[in-house]
Design an enzyme around this catalytic site. Structure first.
Site, mmCIF file in Angstrom:
data_model
loop_
_atom_site.group_PDB
_atom_site.id
_atom_site.type_symbol
_atom_site.label_atom_id
_atom_site.label_comp_id
_atom_site.label_asym_id
_atom_site.label_seq_id
_atom_site.Cartn_x
_atom_site.Cartn_y
_atom_site.Cartn_z
ATOM 1 N N GLN A 106 0.845 -1.203 0.000
ATOM 2 C CA GLN A 106 0.000 0.000 0.000
ATOM 3 C C GLN A 106 0.875 1.246 0.000
ATOM 4 O OE1 GLN A 106 -3.430 -0.575 3.022
ATOM 5 N NE2 GLN A 106 -1.860 -2.016 3.602
ATOM 6 N N ASN A 107 2.160 1.038 0.173
ATOM 7 C CA ASN A 107 3.053 2.189 0.289
ATOM 8 C C ASN A 107 3.302 2.842 -1.059
ATOM 9 O OD1 ASN A 107 3.129 1.543 2.918
ATOM 10 N ND2 ASN A 107 5.185 0.674 2.922
ATOM 11 N N HIS A 124 -1.491 1.285 -4.373
ATOM 12 C CA HIS A 124 -1.932 2.677 -4.163
ATOM 13 C C HIS A 124 -1.094 3.684 -4.945
ATOM 14 C CE1 HIS A 124 -4.145 1.683 -0.109
ATOM 15 N NE2 HIS A 124 -4.826 1.349 -1.182
ATOM 16 N N CYS A 132 -1.122 14.075 -15.316
ATOM 17 C CA CYS A 132 -1.698 15.335 -15.803
ATOM 18 C C CYS A 132 -3.220 15.277 -15.638
ATOM 19 C CB CYS A 132 -1.327 15.516 -17.276
ATOM 20 S SG CYS A 132 -2.140 16.955 -18.008
ATOM 21 N N CYS A 155 1.710 20.865 -20.855
ATOM 22 C CA CYS A 155 0.511 21.419 -21.505
ATOM 23 C C CYS A 155 -0.089 22.572 -20.693
ATOM 24 C CB CYS A 155 -0.531 20.316 -21.731
ATOM 25 S SG CYS A 155 -1.432 19.834 -20.236
ATOM 26 N N ASN A 218 3.205 -6.770 13.434
ATOM 27 C CA ASN A 218 2.779 -5.400 13.741
ATOM 28 C C ASN A 218 2.918 -5.206 15.261
ATOM 29 O OD1 ASN A 218 1.178 -2.998 14.159
ATOM 30 N ND2 ASN A 218 0.168 -3.424 12.209
HETATM 31 P P1 NAD Z 1 -1.256 3.095 8.797
HETATM 32 O O1 NAD Z 1 -0.484 4.343 9.059
HETATM 33 O O2 NAD Z 1 -2.724 3.133 8.890
HETATM 34 O O3 NAD Z 1 -0.774 1.979 9.841
HETATM 35 C C1 NAD Z 1 0.576 1.660 10.050
HETATM 36 C C2 NAD Z 1 0.648 0.371 10.825
HETATM 37 O O4 NAD Z 1 2.032 0.036 10.969
HETATM 38 C C3 NAD Z 1 0.064 0.448 12.236
HETATM 39 O O5 NAD Z 1 -0.804 -0.649 12.436
HETATM 40 C C4 NAD Z 1 1.296 0.369 13.143
HETATM 41 O O6 NAD Z 1 1.016 -0.300 14.365
HETATM 42 C C5 NAD Z 1 2.259 -0.416 12.280
HETATM 43 N N1 NAD Z 1 3.680 -0.209 12.579
HETATM 44 C C6 NAD Z 1 4.300 0.885 13.074
HETATM 45 N N2 NAD Z 1 5.619 0.679 13.188
HETATM 46 C C7 NAD Z 1 5.858 -0.581 12.716
HETATM 47 C C8 NAD Z 1 7.027 -1.376 12.562
HETATM 48 N N3 NAD Z 1 8.243 -0.920 12.896
HETATM 49 N N4 NAD Z 1 6.903 -2.625 12.058
HETATM 50 C C9 NAD Z 1 5.682 -3.112 11.702
HETATM 51 N N5 NAD Z 1 4.534 -2.394 11.826
HETATM 52 C C10 NAD Z 1 4.628 -1.150 12.318
HETATM 53 O O7 NAD Z 1 -0.775 2.530 7.400
HETATM 54 P P2 NAD Z 1 -1.504 1.631 6.282
HETATM 55 O O8 NAD Z 1 -2.254 0.528 6.913
HETATM 56 O O9 NAD Z 1 -0.455 1.331 5.274
HETATM 57 O O10 NAD Z 1 -2.626 2.553 5.590
HETATM 58 C C11 NAD Z 1 -2.466 3.874 5.354
HETATM 59 C C12 NAD Z 1 -2.441 4.350 3.921
HETATM 60 O O11 NAD Z 1 -1.462 5.324 3.978
HETATM 61 C C13 NAD Z 1 -1.984 3.414 2.838
HETATM 62 O O12 NAD Z 1 -2.887 3.504 1.828
HETATM 63 C C14 NAD Z 1 -0.650 3.964 2.325
HETATM 64 O O13 NAD Z 1 -0.689 4.161 0.920
HETATM 65 C C15 NAD Z 1 -0.519 5.303 2.933
HETATM 66 N N6 NAD Z 1 0.803 5.620 3.536
HETATM 67 C C16 NAD Z 1 1.937 5.258 2.897
HETATM 68 C C17 NAD Z 1 3.157 5.549 3.478
HETATM 69 C C18 NAD Z 1 4.392 5.116 2.749
HETATM 70 O O14 NAD Z 1 4.379 4.981 1.530
HETATM 71 N N7 NAD Z 1 5.491 4.864 3.463
HETATM 72 C C19 NAD Z 1 3.244 6.224 4.692
HETATM 73 C C20 NAD Z 1 2.044 6.593 5.314
HETATM 74 C C21 NAD Z 1 0.822 6.266 4.725
#
Ligand code: NAD
Length: 249
Positions: A106-107, A124, A132, A155, A218
């Site tokens: 999701q990152n 995501h 654009c 553009c 987690n």
């Molecule tokens: P979230 O922020 O909702 O949850 C993060 C989760 O990670 C929590 O449950 C937390 O307990 C856990 N966590 C914290 N530290 C950790 C570690 N060291 N090891 C393992 N787990 C740990 O994030 P989400 O569920 O990915 O959803 C949020 C949305 O935000 C996603 O759609 C994502 O695209 C986006 N997002 C992306 C980034 C990124 O690209 N790095 C950063 C923030 C949010």
């Protein structure tokens, strides 16, 4: 033997992980936390008192593209300096070890690819890519900080980050690839996701129904925890290395 986080991984779990053949890892913001990238729901996820849900929307962008781009510029500044951590690296080694391995993330930070993972579904999108708003073409814009805010296409139209905002649909082709991997895996690792953002929060149930073993990593309990065969309540950097020593070191 317990590790530095005081967590014991039972031998039975290690053996099942060792014997898996078709593995999917589903990652969220938590896997990048040890690289210094703030999660959305952690204490450091706030920016100028805005919550992510107020900024990562089409509505917010239409209303105030400058504000939204300033937030992305801040995030890109942090992520641009971040390096993959042992959690990202362990997943690279797993890809080499298992006959079939798919990483669904999701990152939007691009750190899995930077670490060397190849079969990655960035469900995501990617925060270094922009789209654009007129022509819909996508391209990479990697300046940190941005030279103009909000940035524009050649553009003249505004560009937006090529990410999926709250309330938007996911790319059907990527969804299909993710689904294929989930219905045919025998092990799903759920790493660092709060399990509240749909439709991804529904992915573990798909793998479960298809008979896969589910392991969550987690530090916190999540809505997905009750669905899992095993939950490791600790940080993914250290725990992933320990879970798969056969693949890694
Ligand atoms: P979230 O922020 O909702 O949850 C993060 C989760 O990670 C929590 O449950 C937390 O307990 C856990 N966590 C914290 N530290 C950790 C570690 N060291 N090891 C393992 N787990 C740990 O994030 P989400 O569920 O990915 O959803 C949020 C949305 O935000 C996603 O759609 C994502 O695209 C986006 N997002 C992306 C980034 C990124 O690209 N790095 C950063 C923030 C949010």
């Amino acid at each position: 033997m317990k590790n530095t986080q005081g967590i014991l991984i039972p031998e039975e779990i290690r053996q099942r992980v060792l014997n898996a053949k078709r593995v999917v890892a589903l990652t969220g913001a938590g896997i990048s936390a040890e690289s210094g990238v703030p999660t959305f729901r952690g204490a450091d996820g706030l920016w100028q008192n805005y919550r992510a849900e107020e900024l990562a929307t089409l509505h917010a962008f239409r209303k105030d593209p400058e504000l939204v781009w300033k937030w992305y510029d801040w995030r890109r500044g942090i992520i641009g300096k971040a390096q993959p951590n042992p959690g990202h690296e362990a997943l690279v080694r797993m890809e080499a070890f298992y006959p079939r391995f798919t990483l669904i993330t999701q990152n939007v930070d691009g750190l899995h690819r930077k670490a060397g993972s190849r079969n990655v579904i960035e469900i995501h999108g990617n925060l270094w890519r922009v789209r654009c708003t007129e022509e819909q073409k996508t391209f990479y814009l990697e300046d940190v900080p941005l030279r103009e805010i909000p940035p524009r296409c050649a553009c003249g139209a505004l560009v937006r980050p090529d990410v999926v905002w709250f309330g938007e649909s996911l790319d059907p082709e990527l969804m299909n690839r993710a689904r294929q991997a989930l219905v045919s895996c025998d092990l799903l690792l759920i790493i660092g996701t709060s399990g509240v953002v749909q439709p991804v929060a529904g992915f573990p149930a798909v793998a479960r129904q298809a008979g896969a073993m589910l392991i969550e990593i987690n530090p916190a309990q999540t809505p997905l925890s009750p669905l899992c065969d095993f939950t490791l309540n600790g940080k993914s950097g250290e725990l992933l290395r320990e879970l798969i020593p056969h693949a890694v070191y």
